[in-house]
Design an enzyme around this catalytic site. Sequence first.
Site, PDB file in Angstrom:
ATOM      1  N   HIS A  79       0.805  -1.221   0.000  1.00  0.00           N
ATOM      2  CA  HIS A  79       0.000   0.000   0.000  1.00  0.00           C
ATOM      3  C   HIS A  79       0.838   1.271   0.000  1.00  0.00           C
ATOM      4  CE1 HIS A  79      -2.004  -3.302   2.225  1.00  0.00           C
ATOM      5  NE2 HIS A  79      -2.958  -3.037   1.362  1.00  0.00           N
ATOM      6  N   GLU A 131      -3.081   3.079   1.947  1.00  0.00           N
ATOM      7  CA  GLU A 131      -2.608   3.691   0.705  1.00  0.00           C
ATOM      8  C   GLU A 131      -2.837   5.195   0.718  1.00  0.00           C
ATOM      9  OE1 GLU A 131      -3.648   4.080  -3.981  1.00  0.00           O
ATOM     10  OE2 GLU A 131      -4.148   2.153  -3.064  1.00  0.00           O
ATOM     11  N   THR A 169      -5.815   3.856  -5.708  1.00  0.00           N
ATOM     12  CA  THR A 169      -5.808   2.968  -6.883  1.00  0.00           C
ATOM     13  C   THR A 169      -6.898   1.897  -6.859  1.00  0.00           C
ATOM     14  OG1 THR A 169      -4.223   1.444  -5.867  1.00  0.00           O
ATOM     15  CG2 THR A 169      -3.319   3.251  -7.202  1.00  0.00           C
ATOM     16  N   SER A 227     -10.010  -5.396   2.586  1.00  0.00           N
ATOM     17  CA  SER A 227      -9.595  -5.208   1.193  1.00  0.00           C
ATOM     18  C   SER A 227     -10.518  -4.230   0.482  1.00  0.00           C
ATOM     19  CB  SER A 227      -9.604  -6.553   0.458  1.00  0.00           C
ATOM     20  OG  SER A 227      -9.504  -6.363  -0.936  1.00  0.00           O
TER      21      SER A 227
END
Length: 322
Positions: A79, A131, A169, A227
């Site tokens: 990440h 991230e 992303t 996730s």
Amino acid sequence: MNPGISEVILAEPRGFCAGVDRAIEIVERAIAKFGAPIYVRHEIVHNTYVVNELKAKGAIFIEELSDVPPGATLVFSAHGVSKAVEQEARDRGFSIFDATCPLVTKVHVEVAKLAKEGYEFIMIGHKGHPEVEGTMGQLSSGIHLVEDVEDVAKVAPAQTDKLAVVTQTTLSVDDAADIAAAVRMRFPKVREPKQQDICYATQNRQDAVKIMSPQVDLVIVVGSPTSSNSNRLRELAQRLGTESYMVDSAAELQPAWFEGKTRIGITAGASAPEVLVRDVIDQVRAFGAVSVRKMDGIEETIKFPLPKGLKLDDIPPPGHIS
């Protein structure tokens, strides 16, 4: 047993992406070369099975660098990390391998480049996601997080002549497009990335769910609760009008979900290994599924290089978690 289930349709592509493959291989090769334990900051990827497999091989997952002994080998997760974390790791003298996904690194490089030109940033992403923390942590100030269209109205940049937008992303492609449109409407001169920041794997898996959902009565997404890209797949199927559930393993499947359902769609997030998908297929067969068919879809051939120091020929290729 549900005699009504006639077919399982497997999304294509699904499961591991190149960035996840690379991150897991970095940890496995570091253990093979330097011996256990190898320390990893944050879960290397957001999947319970993968993390437990790597723990069994000698990886220790930590959040605080103060938990890593001096001289240890440290891996940054896929990440990415902030500049502050990177500097602290250097100051503590660790041997560092960076498993940040190259597509996340691309965003970091763009932020650093434009910041030197005087740009401020709007980041589209989920607060608290590692991230997002890593990307926002590339700068000490001048980067504003928006999580939805409503947040765009609250952004107060110091100036609007030099404003750029970047994106986590692993977001919903459609949600990110809606938020980016709101940013453009409010800040017409905003600079957008030459190529979208949402990664190819996230895009491809969402596109596959869009094709699969109308063909099935139920979508099962294999992925862990942490996730981001797996959560987005479940939400997308639900939004398209197909009942959908996300499971960490086959043990979480509920027979009641399958009652009255004829065709079952299965996909997996980019950090979920194929072994878990096979377990889910086996369980759905036990519930009464007669056949399994794989969708036609994009074949992903991207492979990212390993960091220097782990490419040596004398390191035996590690056994992949699959």
